[in-house]
Design a protein around this motif. Structure first.
Motif, PDB file in Angstrom:
ATOM      1  N   ASN A   1      31.507  44.386  31.492  1.00  0.00           N
ATOM      2  CA  ASN A   1      32.970  44.313  31.502  1.00  0.00           C
ATOM      3  C   ASN A   1      33.364  43.099  32.343  1.00  0.00           C
ATOM      4  OD1 ASN A   1      33.082  46.699  30.056  1.00  0.00           O
ATOM      5  ND2 ASN A   1      33.469  47.973  31.848  1.00  0.00           N
ATOM      6  N   ASP A   2      34.350  42.344  31.897  1.00  0.00           N
ATOM      7  CA  ASP A   2      34.691  41.147  32.661  1.00  0.00           C
ATOM      8  C   ASP A   2      36.152  40.758  32.510  1.00  0.00           C
ATOM      9  OD1 ASP A   2      35.064  39.788  30.245  1.00  0.00           O
ATOM     10  OD2 ASP A   2      33.589  38.224  30.652  1.00  0.00           O
ATOM     11  N   PHE A   3      36.542  39.741  33.300  1.00  0.00           N
ATOM     12  CA  PHE A   3      37.846  39.083  33.185  1.00  0.00           C
ATOM     13  C   PHE A   3      37.573  37.607  32.927  1.00  0.00           C
ATOM     14  CE2 PHE A   3      41.318  36.641  35.163  1.00  0.00           C
ATOM     15  CZ  PHE A   3      42.363  37.100  34.388  1.00  0.00           C
TER      16      PHE A   3
ATOM     17  N   MET B   1      43.391  45.212  37.059  1.00  0.00           N
ATOM     18  CA  MET B   1      42.908  45.948  35.902  1.00  0.00           C
ATOM     19  C   MET B   1      42.698  47.420  36.226  1.00  0.00           C
ATOM     20  SD  MET B   1      40.211  42.994  34.742  1.00  0.00           S
ATOM     21  CE  MET B   1      40.105  42.400  36.446  1.00  0.00           C
TER      22      MET B   1
ATOM     23  N   THR C   1      46.116  45.942  31.962  1.00  0.00           N
ATOM     24  CA  THR C   1      45.688  44.682  32.562  1.00  0.00           C
ATOM     25  C   THR C   1      46.904  43.772  32.660  1.00  0.00           C
ATOM     26  OG1 THR C   1      43.574  44.881  31.376  1.00  0.00           O
ATOM     27  CG2 THR C   1      44.052  42.767  32.440  1.00  0.00           C
TER      28      THR C   1
ATOM     29  N   GLN D   1      35.800  44.669  27.383  1.00  0.00           N
ATOM     30  CA  GLN D   1      35.596  46.053  27.814  1.00  0.00           C
ATOM     31  C   GLN D   1      34.623  46.744  26.861  1.00  0.00           C
ATOM     32  OE1 GLN D   1      37.146  47.176  30.549  1.00  0.00           O
ATOM     33  NE2 GLN D   1      36.581  49.348  30.494  1.00  0.00           N
TER      34      GLN D   1
ATOM     35  N   ARG E   1      40.076  40.130  28.642  1.00  0.00           N
ATOM     36  CA  ARG E   1      39.305  41.171  29.320  1.00  0.00           C
ATOM     37  C   ARG E   1      38.360  41.788  28.298  1.00  0.00           C
ATOM     38  NH1 ARG E   1      41.698  46.703  32.212  1.00  0.00           N
ATOM     39  NH2 ARG E   1      39.663  47.684  32.606  1.00  0.00           N
TER      40      ARG E   1
ATOM     41  N   GLU F   1      34.413  33.187  33.502  1.00  0.00           N
ATOM     42  CA  GLU F   1      34.249  34.630  33.364  1.00  0.00           C
ATOM     43  C   GLU F   1      33.763  35.197  34.695  1.00  0.00           C
ATOM     44  OE1 GLU F   1      31.816  35.663  30.028  1.00  0.00           O
ATOM     45  OE2 GLU F   1      32.887  34.327  28.641  1.00  0.00           O
TER      46      GLU F   1
ATOM     47  N   GLU G   1      40.821  50.760  35.642  1.00  0.00           N
ATOM     48  CA  GLU G   1      39.444  51.002  35.201  1.00  0.00           C
ATOM     49  C   GLU G   1      38.893  52.275  35.849  1.00  0.00           C
ATOM     50  OE1 GLU G   1      36.628  51.511  33.512  1.00  0.00           O
ATOM     51  OE2 GLU G   1      36.957  49.410  32.961  1.00  0.00           O
TER      52      GLU G   1
END
Length: 238
Positions: free
Chosen positions: A88-90, A68, A51, A193, A191, A107, A70
């Motif tokens: 899952n997020d940023f 990212m 990331t 996960q 991030r 988010e 993934e």
């Protein structure tokens, strides 16, 4: 605990439009951050997926680009102001005046669903979080390199592009917004996960497994709400 990281944020010209594309020529002058590490720092293993982030600014606002890696693109939440880290997020955390109070959190997941909230003060000091606060004029876009919610293939990753307009940031700052060259704000990125399993042809979270928290500037503890440990964002002319 290491010193917070610092990013020299270049001022660029007019942006061609928020679309989530990390290959736009507009972004080329902006450097990538260091690759994300575990939220606790070097005492934990290096994250298994890469990331990194770029930032830039112009007369309209602060721009953020996250890229990212993934192999399993997955997202479920579609309603604005859902608790996005259940996917899952940023995440972006921003405190323009660096006083550790009245700071913003944003988010976003791979469906481009957002949750923006205002923290009057950190949770350790009693909060509260104001979910009804909105980042006025916020623009976000996501670009997927693969297929969402399809366990039958292996994906490459996803990117997020964000515009945070200056007037919205002025609401949470006792310093000038837009900033001047040389001004320094506090910022960090996270991030979230989750470990996934495939059940009946669909992704689902592995049972009884906590999330992974990967960040730009490590916090030393599993808590993003320690603004004094965030990184430094320094605004430059180029």
């Amino acid at each position: 605990m290491n010193e917070p990281l610092r990013y020299l944020c270049p001022r660029l010209g007019p942006h061609p439009g928020i679309d989530g594309d990390p290959e736009k020529a507009w972004w080329k002058p902006a450097p990538w951050t260091e690759e994300f590490v575990d939220i606790e720092g070097s005492v934990k293993p290096v994250p298994r997926y890469e990331t990194r982030v770029k930032m830039a600014w112009n007369e309209l606002g602060l721009y953020i680009l996250a890229q990212m890696e993934e192999p399993h693109l997955w997202a479920t939440l579609t309603e604005h102001d859902s608790v996005i880290f259940h996917d899952n997020d940023f995440e972006v955390f921003l405190d323009p005046d660096g006083d550790t109070e009245l700071y913003a959190e944003l988010e976003i997941n791979a469906l481009n669903t957002t949750w923006d909230l205002l923290l009057v003060k950190p949770y350790r000091d009693g909060g509260p979080a104001i979910n009804g606060w909105e980042i006025k004029g916020l623009q976000t876009a996501v670009q997927l390199r693969g297929t969402l919610n399809d366990p039958q293939d292996t994906d490459e990753g996803w990117s997020v592009e964000i515009l945070l307009p200056w007037p919205a940031l002025q609401e949470i700052s006792r310093v000038a917004s837009p900033p001047a060259e040389g001004d320094v704000w506090r910022i960090n990125f996270s991030r979230v996960q989750w470990d996934l399993e495939v059940v009946d042809g669909r992704y689902q979270k592995g049972p009884n497994r906590p999330e992974h928290n990967w960040v730009w500037s490590p916090q030393g503890v599993i808590d993003m709400h320690q603004p004094e440990r965030w990184g430094y964002l320094e605004f430059c002319s180029k």
